[in-house]
Design a protein around this motif. Structure first.
Motif, PDB file in Angstrom:
ATOM      1  N   ARG A  86       0.854  -1.201   0.000  1.00 53.33           N
ATOM      2  CA  ARG A  86       0.000   0.000   0.000  1.00 53.33           C
ATOM      3  C   ARG A  86       0.882   1.241   0.000  1.00 53.33           C
ATOM      4  NH1 ARG A  86      -5.179   0.613   3.798  1.00 53.33           N
ATOM      5  NH2 ARG A  86      -6.050  -0.400   1.938  1.00 53.33           N
ATOM      6  N   TYR A  87       0.499   2.192  -0.834  1.00 56.34           N
ATOM      7  CA  TYR A  87       1.185   3.480  -0.898  1.00 56.34           C
ATOM      8  C   TYR A  87       0.171   4.572  -0.582  1.00 56.34           C
ATOM      9  CZ  TYR A  87       4.367   0.507  -3.538  1.00 56.34           C
ATOM     10  OH  TYR A  87       5.182  -0.527  -3.925  1.00 56.34           O
ATOM     11  N   GLU A  88       0.635   5.608   0.095  1.00 52.40           N
ATOM     12  CA  GLU A  88      -0.225   6.728   0.434  1.00 52.40           C
ATOM     13  C   GLU A  88       0.441   8.026   0.016  1.00 52.40           C
ATOM     14  OE1 GLU A  88      -1.608   6.588   4.509  1.00 52.40           O
ATOM     15  OE2 GLU A  88      -1.346   4.409   4.573  1.00 52.40           O
ATOM     16  N   ALA A 110       7.031   0.382  -6.616  1.00 53.84           N
ATOM     17  CA  ALA A 110       7.252   1.630  -5.879  1.00 53.84           C
ATOM     18  C   ALA A 110       7.698   2.743  -6.817  1.00 53.84           C
ATOM     19  CB  ALA A 110       8.295   1.420  -4.783  1.00 53.84           C
ATOM     20  N   ARG A 114       5.420   6.079  -7.660  1.00 47.50           N
ATOM     21  CA  ARG A 114       6.001   7.397  -7.401  1.00 47.50           C
ATOM     22  C   ARG A 114       5.990   8.258  -8.667  1.00 47.50           C
ATOM     23  NH1 ARG A 114       8.616   8.773  -3.003  1.00 47.50           N
ATOM     24  NH2 ARG A 114       8.864   6.585  -2.405  1.00 47.50           N
ATOM     25  N   VAL A 124       4.288  10.990  -3.013  1.00 54.02           N
ATOM     26  CA  VAL A 124       4.060   9.846  -2.131  1.00 54.02           C
ATOM     27  C   VAL A 124       4.560  10.211  -0.740  1.00 54.02           C
ATOM     28  CG1 VAL A 124       4.639   7.439  -1.680  1.00 54.02           C
ATOM     29  CG2 VAL A 124       4.281   8.215  -4.034  1.00 54.02           C
ATOM     30  N   GLN A 127       3.960   5.872   5.216  1.00 60.47           N
ATOM     31  CA  GLN A 127       2.870   4.958   5.525  1.00 60.47           C
ATOM     32  C   GLN A 127       2.004   5.556   6.627  1.00 60.47           C
ATOM     33  OE1 GLN A 127       2.915   2.108   3.647  1.00 60.47           O
ATOM     34  NE2 GLN A 127       0.907   1.479   4.365  1.00 60.47           N
TER      35      GLN A 127
END
Length: 242
Positions: A86-88, A110, A114, A124, A127
């Motif tokens: 998961r990326y936020e 990733a 980004r 980005v 976490q």
């Protein structure tokens, strides 16, 4: 999101071009593979697989495609090495974006995620930087045009099965559940003959952000469109009030 039609948004997404449909089927195919690896190929004994199959049917995936996916995953379980990441991050004007991916190469994913943010002048974050702005809930959308029950009967079935909330919009009903109760509620509705336009555990924003200037809207669309095109990305959640 009072005044917004969740069903109309879902219908619009389903009517996108064949490339988008192909991407959606790929996403569901990966979810089938992971569900089979974790709990076996028998949906009767694997609630996660039952939920994915329901999602597949709601998105008009052919039954033979679903069955082939299950058989392929069952015969190749040891070779499936997807991991969930998961990326936020943030889009224009502080909009919050969550990206869920299934990948066999964390570094590649990733970098790609980004890059999607960068192209839309977003970034980005760490976490947990935006996930606190969302609630994880089971969400079931039922189109009125495909439902023979009246709202009271449907509401009682859903609430008796353990749903947290039931709401009615102009063209649809929405059932919201705790993630732990989602499978039971969905199965109960399915057993009652209710056809669902959408049925999945999702991230629901607590508040929405409105973008008013054209440049911000353009940048937000760039981020979302590029993420949607990435093969590793499974879901994109955001709090932009479209």
């Amino acid at each position: 999101m009072s005044g917004h039609s969740k069903f109309a948004n879902i219908k619009h997404k389903k009517e996108k071009n064949d490339a988008a449909k192909g991407k959606l089927f790929t996403i569901i195919g990966k979810e089938i593979a992971v569900a089979v690896k974790e709990g076996g190929a028998d949906p009767d004994n694997n609630s996660k697989l039952r939920d994915v199959i329901a999602k597949a049917k709601a998105n008009n995936m052919p039954n033979d495609t679903i069955e082939r996916g299950i058989k392929k995953a069952a015969g190749n379980a040891s070779a499936i090495n997807y991991e969930t990441v998961r990326y936020e991050g943030y889009g224009p004007n502080g909009t919050a974006i969550i990206v869920d991916a299934l990948t066999d190469n964390r570094n590649r994913t990733a970098a790609n995620v980004r890059n999607c943010f960068t192209k839309g002048n977003g970034n980005v974050g760490a976490q947990g930087c935006v996930s606190y702005m969302f609630d994880e809930k089971g969400q079931i959308i039922i189109a009125k045009e495909e439902c023979e029950m009246d709202s009271d009967e449907l509401m009682m079935i859903a609430l008796d099965a353990g749903a947290e909330d039931f709401s009615e919009e102009e063209d649809s009903f929405e059932v919201v559940t705790d993630p732990a109760d989602f499978s039971k509620v969905r199965q109960t509705l399915e057993d009652a003959g209710v056809k669902m336009a959408q049925a999945e555990v999702t991230m629901i924003p607590q508040n929405y952000v409105t973008l008013t200037d054209e440049e911000s809207i353009k940048r937000m669309n760039i981020i979302i469109d590029r993420l949607d095109e990435d093969e590793d990305v499974q879901q994109v959640y955001h709090n932009w009030d479209e």
